[in-house]
Motif scaffolding. Structure first.
Motif, short mmCIF file in Angstrom:
data_model
loop_
_atom_site.label_atom_id
_atom_site.label_comp_id
_atom_site.label_asym_id
_atom_site.label_seq_id
_atom_site.Cartn_x
_atom_site.Cartn_y
_atom_site.Cartn_z
N PHE B 503 0.82 -1.21 0.00
CA PHE B 503 0.00 0.00 0.00
C PHE B 503 0.86 1.26 0.00
CE2 PHE B 503 -3.62 -2.47 2.13
CZ PHE B 503 -4.23 -2.67 0.91
N ILE B 504 1.86 1.26 0.87
CA ILE B 504 2.71 2.45 0.98
C ILE B 504 3.39 2.71 -0.36
CG2 ILE B 504 4.79 3.38 2.06
CD1 ILE B 504 3.94 1.93 4.62
N LEU B 505 3.89 1.65 -0.97
CA LEU B 505 4.58 1.83 -2.26
C LEU B 505 3.62 2.33 -3.33
CD1 LEU B 505 6.81 -1.34 -2.23
CD2 LEU B 505 7.58 1.02 -2.09
N ARG B 506 2.39 1.80 -3.32
CA ARG B 506 1.42 2.24 -4.30
C ARG B 506 1.14 3.73 -4.16
NH1 ARG B 506 -3.35 -2.16 -3.88
NH2 ARG B 506 -2.04 -3.95 -4.37
N VAL B 507 0.98 4.16 -2.90
CA VAL B 507 0.63 5.57 -2.69
C VAL B 507 1.82 6.46 -3.03
CG1 VAL B 507 -0.12 7.25 -0.98
CG2 VAL B 507 -1.12 4.99 -0.98
N LEU B 508 3.01 6.00 -2.66
CA LEU B 508 4.20 6.82 -2.94
C LEU B 508 4.36 7.06 -4.44
CD1 LEU B 508 6.94 5.46 -0.50
CD2 LEU B 508 5.78 7.66 -0.44
#
Lengths: 734, 734
Positions: B503-508
């Motif tokens: 999730f974090i990577l997607r948002v970043l």
């Protein structure tokens, strides 16, 4: 003081002039001197009105600046603004016809002022000025709104007084509130830059919210209220935006932190980026823009000032010898200075002349006059004390001299500082103890003694001079405290309000102690000096608050009710609105934070400026009510407060770093020369303060170092004059 | 890169030199070249160590700056600091002997480093430097404390590990943390000024508290908890101090405001004066001092740099013709540059030489070398794409060229921005919907396609160059997301932690969109540029937090307990401390805000920095615990945060206002000249970034405009040299 250019004053100065043996050279008519003096005082106060130079227009122009008309104008503006106290929803309800009549009266007054202004300046200038158009539109709209509102109310329909939002704009436009308009301009100028940073900031908030939704939304966490935690995207955005204002820290973080400390890292990174870095960037952008545009404005101000002085010179100039430079004679110079500052000291005027004269009597020297008049020179004639003249034997006797030495001694100050500190302790103790209550009389007596001793030793006119801030402060506080204490003991029935005043006065007296410490005095003096400019920001805040209060009252009035302490109504527990039952808003007893009248609206808006607590209003109306609070926060906290901080920063730098201007230096040198030349006992003992009479002068000094030489160079070529539309100088020398 | 002055590298450059046909003039021994290069790299990186110039000391000095020794040092410091995680009260408890052994090892490492340093510089210099004395004292004290603590623990007595407070000071002193020491110095320098404003501020708080006591103390008002309101003076002082931090607004005001709206005026005046005006004055004072002292430091830095360059010149100089000026030949110059920057591009080096050569080959030109090396020059050789060499027919075919044009087109960027935005919406939607979950693969494929297309079109070495921040960002994020997503689907059992990372990577990935908007890029680039300096403040904050965390853990450990969500212990309701029963602290579920281990201490301290919520700890220990929070607030919020804001302000002004330096301009001009001279297809296409390699270079630029000419003038007279104790140049020309 300048507005006192009354005809009687003019006559007086003309008569004193005709008696003067110095007035050998050609003297100009009173009309010409009047015109020149108007130019000079306009330059001195940086007024920028292109008035018609016909004699009638000049007279009207002088009238336009008379102090009582200005006071009257401010009075009507104040009345107009304070109508909100009496209108629905009112603090003190008045019938509709009464407030309507008062408002009409105010509108009439503003129209008069506008008509007066229209008579002073040429018609084409009048209609080109957006300020005037703005006033006319506001007046028209208000009138239309009043008619519609009155008609609807008379027929018992729902009506909205929407034009109340426009009222504060009159404060900006009707008055000669140049500072205020400038503050608005710096906001407008900073907006594009702020906008881009704001977009980036919002982008960051949105990204963090999305991350929060994905990380925390599915974990089934709960807030303290038991509501689902971070499950709705827009709620998260709002919560995280509020976190930037630090209002809901650490509450918003606790559910996630309780689940795992790893999530705390998310919030810490968020706060670091959005609260610390972005808020600093906002300040940097605002400050940078503020500096840039203010510099530009000050440059224009300096140019306009020079143009006015050149025009004044053109009126007064005469060529003394064939082919020589045109000059202004001392007699004419004196006349103009007397017209501009009727209460000027002779010594002060002579000092200014000698500074001008030193250079030469031509244009370059004359142009400086406006700035010279802005330098505060205090002429401290070492007059003998009245007692010295009345009864020299007694006043010069050994005990009297001893007393004088005592009062002058450093120990005198220290003893009174100790007395103040002891007094502070006594104030802190319980005032119902009779010993403590009576001690107040002792302290009052001591303070009175101090004032009497000082009056005995120091010359009264020096003691009461305009710049002896602390002397005035002392006397006012001590005498009021004396009166209030006497009334309080006389009334006997302990009236709480009088007692409150007594307490406030007693505590205020303690402030005096800071004056005896050099370091503190420097800081306090800076604060006092930037005081007037802070008032400008006060007006700005009032304008914005007023608009938001009006809108807020329409949106939220009556939604949250306040019940007095002794009320037994069960609705008290939830502020009279079932929607608030069990919410933090009601539990924390915030019921009085409402929009039910203009006073509580203003207080609520101050609270919102400090921390953005507004969940209650979103509960009682609609979630979209948050937009109101969001816009308020952006406008007040991100823009206005930052401009305020930028101003304080800049003002302090000026105080710390800028040296005295050249003009200051030359005035000081001249004072020293004069002191050396006249070394008699009663010589002129002028002391120069580095104070400035106006905010503009402070601003000019702020940017003086940065101004290009060309801005200070003379720029009075015919093209420049016509280019700036300086009108036709009907009075210029024959 | 600089630390790579290994002997092998030296040999390499010497051998390449001996083969060079250009080396006609006198060549210096490797020892001399080495010494000169050390001076130059010291000047370049603004190192200020007065090392011994004996060959052995120079070798040791080079070793001292080797990167692996520095990394090792930082590793030991990190280990030493993170010991707090394993020591009582521990997050992960380890036996006492284990932490003690590790700490001993760290102390040993620091001692080695210190001994190494002592061998590099002359003994008298070593013992005069307070930094070294400080390290020795800290090491001794820590050892003593460890012995006492171990002995007491072994005999089961109560023991206090007080020397842990000293640990962060090693971070300041052992490392060559010049930035950090400078930040500390600016704090120390600002303190006297801040102190006076602080006294005045506290005076104001005390006066307002006294007034509040007198006005509100006797009215019998109550807080929400039912406690008497404003009856105790010191409580009022503390409440009003907290109000300045806006933590208890509007709660502290509500009881008085509910009684009468008049009292709200008291609080509004208080907030205006103390929160807005005084806090702005603090910022102004801090900012002003920061600027003043930093300017002074930068001036000294520039002087020291010139002295070092003059010394390097003295080593290398030779007189070519009788009576001529001493010069450095190109061959020697090349040697030194290769020693200082072993990986320097030939084109880049030639460019630098031609800039130097333009002026003359004397001292003045040579002295600039350190600054020249700090200017980032990126040599973008327009190399053909590897595919072009491998398979020119295919790579230059029509479809391939069309593809290349497409990728270069503006529409390509816009299409991918739209994809990112659509992706953002998909991320926001529920990921448990299989359609949405699968769409992720589509997006991943699209992003991969973008990277592959770019790699096909752009030359790989250009694409992966050190300054292509966004290319690196893209590849790292997309590839990690791909790996994490694959793992996530492979594991099947939905592992929450991997999913979180996904999730974090997607948002970043969404952040990339800001790069396509010019305005945003400018702001982001400024933020990236001041990033390293912000890290300095990060270290500063860590040092202060660490000290407060250590003290806080001793004072408050175990006083407030946190119970897990599923705990049924009744003590959960009051954080395991009966004193907290019914307090707001327990009600708001703040139990995890405690000092029970170093991690929660740090998180709590962050919260305290944002808003000062600390009433809970005063309840569980003693009212005087507030002093701890009070000191923390003064130090962190008033001093450090203000210095941070001052830094950001200044950095933004520099970005906004300062033009390129003269040196920049001459490098740019030279690049243009070279481009014009060699107009072949494969000519040197150097592009100049306005970036700076070090924080010091940024600082120097910040104050370059303000430096006196004399600081930049040469100051290498014998007196100046001996006055500054530059030692005896044993290597100087024969």
């Amino acid at each position: 003081s300048l507005s006192g250019l009354s005809p009687s004053c003019l006559l007086l100065s003309r008569s004193s002039l005709s008696a003067s043996p110095l007035s050998l050279s050609l003297l100009w008519s009173s009309r010409e001197l009047e015109l020149a003096s108007v130019f000079v005082s306009d330059a001195q106060y940086n007024r920028n009105i292109f008035f018609d130079t016909s004699p009638r227009a000049v007279r009207l122009y002088l009238l336009y600046h008379r102090w009582f008309l200005k006071v009257l104008l401010y009075f009507f503006i104040l009345v107009n603004l304070s109508l909100a106290v009496f209108e629905e929803p009112a603090v003190f309800p008045l019938p509709l016809w009464a407030t309507m009549m008062v408002e009409l009266l105010c509108l009439l007054a503003f129209s008069f002022r506008l008509v007066h202004y229209a008579k002073v300046i040429p018609p084409d200038k009048f209609w080109k000025d957006p300020k005037n158009i703005c006033i006319i539109v506001i007046l028209m709209l208000t009138l239309v709104d009043m008619i519609i509102y009155g008609a609807l109310k008379a027929t018992n329909y729902y009506a909205l007084r929407w034009s109340r939002v426009l009222r504060p704009l009159l404060l900006v436009n009707v008055t000669e509130g140049r500072q205020l308009r400038r503050a608005f301009r710096s906001i407008r100028n900073a907006l594009p830059q702020i906008f881009y940073v704001f977009l980036l900031f919002m982008f960051s908030v949105l990204i963090f919210s999305l991350m929060a939704l994905k990380l925390l939304g599915k974990r089934g966490l709960q807030t303290i209220d038991g509501a689902p935690y971070f499950t709705h995207y827009l709620e998260i955005v709002f919560d995280l935006y509020v976190l930037v204002t630090t209002a809901n820290s650490p509450d918003v973080m606790m559910p996630a932190y309780n689940a795992s400390f790893v999530f705390a890292i998310f919030f810490i990174v968020y706060i670091l980026i959005n609260t610390y870095i972005f808020m600093s960037v906002f300040l940097a952008v605002v400050y940078n823009n503020y500096k840039k545009y203010l510099k530009e404005e000050v440059r224009q101000l300096v140019r306009a000032k020079r143009h006015k002085m050149v025009r004044a010179f053109a009126v007064l100039q005469e060529v003394r010898e064939e082919g020589g430079e045109p000059v202004v004679t001392q007699a004419n110079w004196n006349q103009v200075v007397r017209l501009v500052r009727p209460n000027i000291d002779n010594a002060h005027r002579e000092l200014l002349w000698s500074v001008c004269d030193d250079k030469n009597q031509g244009k370059a020297a004359f142009v400086q006059l406006a700035d010279l008049l802005n330098i505060e020179v205090i002429t401290l004639k070492s007059r003998p004390h009245p007692f010295h003249s009345l009864c020299p034997a007694l006043y010069l006797s050994a005990p009297s001299r001893l007393l004088s030495r005592m009062v002058h001694h450093r120990a005198f100050v220290i003893v009174y500082d100790i007395i103040i500190l002891v007094n502070a302790i006594f104030i802190g103790l319980d005032e119902e103890n009779p010993m403590i209550a009576n001690s107040e009389w002792v302290f009052l007596a001591l303070y009175l003694l101090e004032i009497l001793l000082k009056l005995y030793v120091f010359e009264p006119r020096t003691f009461f001079s305009r710049h002896s801030f602390w002397n005035w402060f002392d006397i006012i506080i001590v005498v009021s405290a004396l009166i209030a204490t006497i009334i309080n003991s006389a009334v006997k029935i302990c009236d709480r309000q009088i007692l409150d005043i007594v307490f406030i006065l007693r505590v205020l007296r303690l402030i005096r102690v800071v004056d005896s410490i050099e370091r503190f005095r420097a800081i306090i003096n800076t604060l006092i000096r930037i005081g007037p400019a802070i008032l400008t920001f006060g007006q700005l805040i009032v304008v914005v608050y007023y608009v938001f209060a009006m809108v807020g009252m329409e949106l939220f009035k009556g939604k949250v009710k306040f019940y007095e302490e002794d009320s037994t109504d069960p609705a008290k527990a939830y502020c009279g609105n079932p929607l608030l039952r069990g919410t933090a808003f009601a539990q924390l007893n915030y019921c009085k934070n409402n929009f039910n009248n203009v006073v509580s609206s203003f207080i609520l808006l101050v609270e919102l400026t400090v921390v953005n607590q507004c969940s209650g209003f979103a509960t009682v109306t609609h979630v979209s009510a948050r937009i109101f609070f969001f816009i308020f926060h952006i406008l007040v906290v991100i823009v206005i407060i930052n401009i305020f901080v930028a101003f304080v920063l800049e003002a302090f730098f000026v105080e710390y770093s800028v040296d005295k201007s050249d003009l200051h230096t030359s005035v000081e040198r001249k004072i020293t020369e004069l002191e050396l030349a006249l070394d008699s006992f009663f010589s002129l003992l002028s002391s120069l303060l580095s104070g400035y009479r106006t905010v503009d002068a402070l601003l000019q000094r702020m940017f003086e170092a940065d101004l290009d030489p060309e801005d200070l160079a003379e720029d009075d070529s015919p093209e420049a004059q016509t280019g700036r539309n300086f009108g036709n100088p009907t009075f210029s020398s024959v």
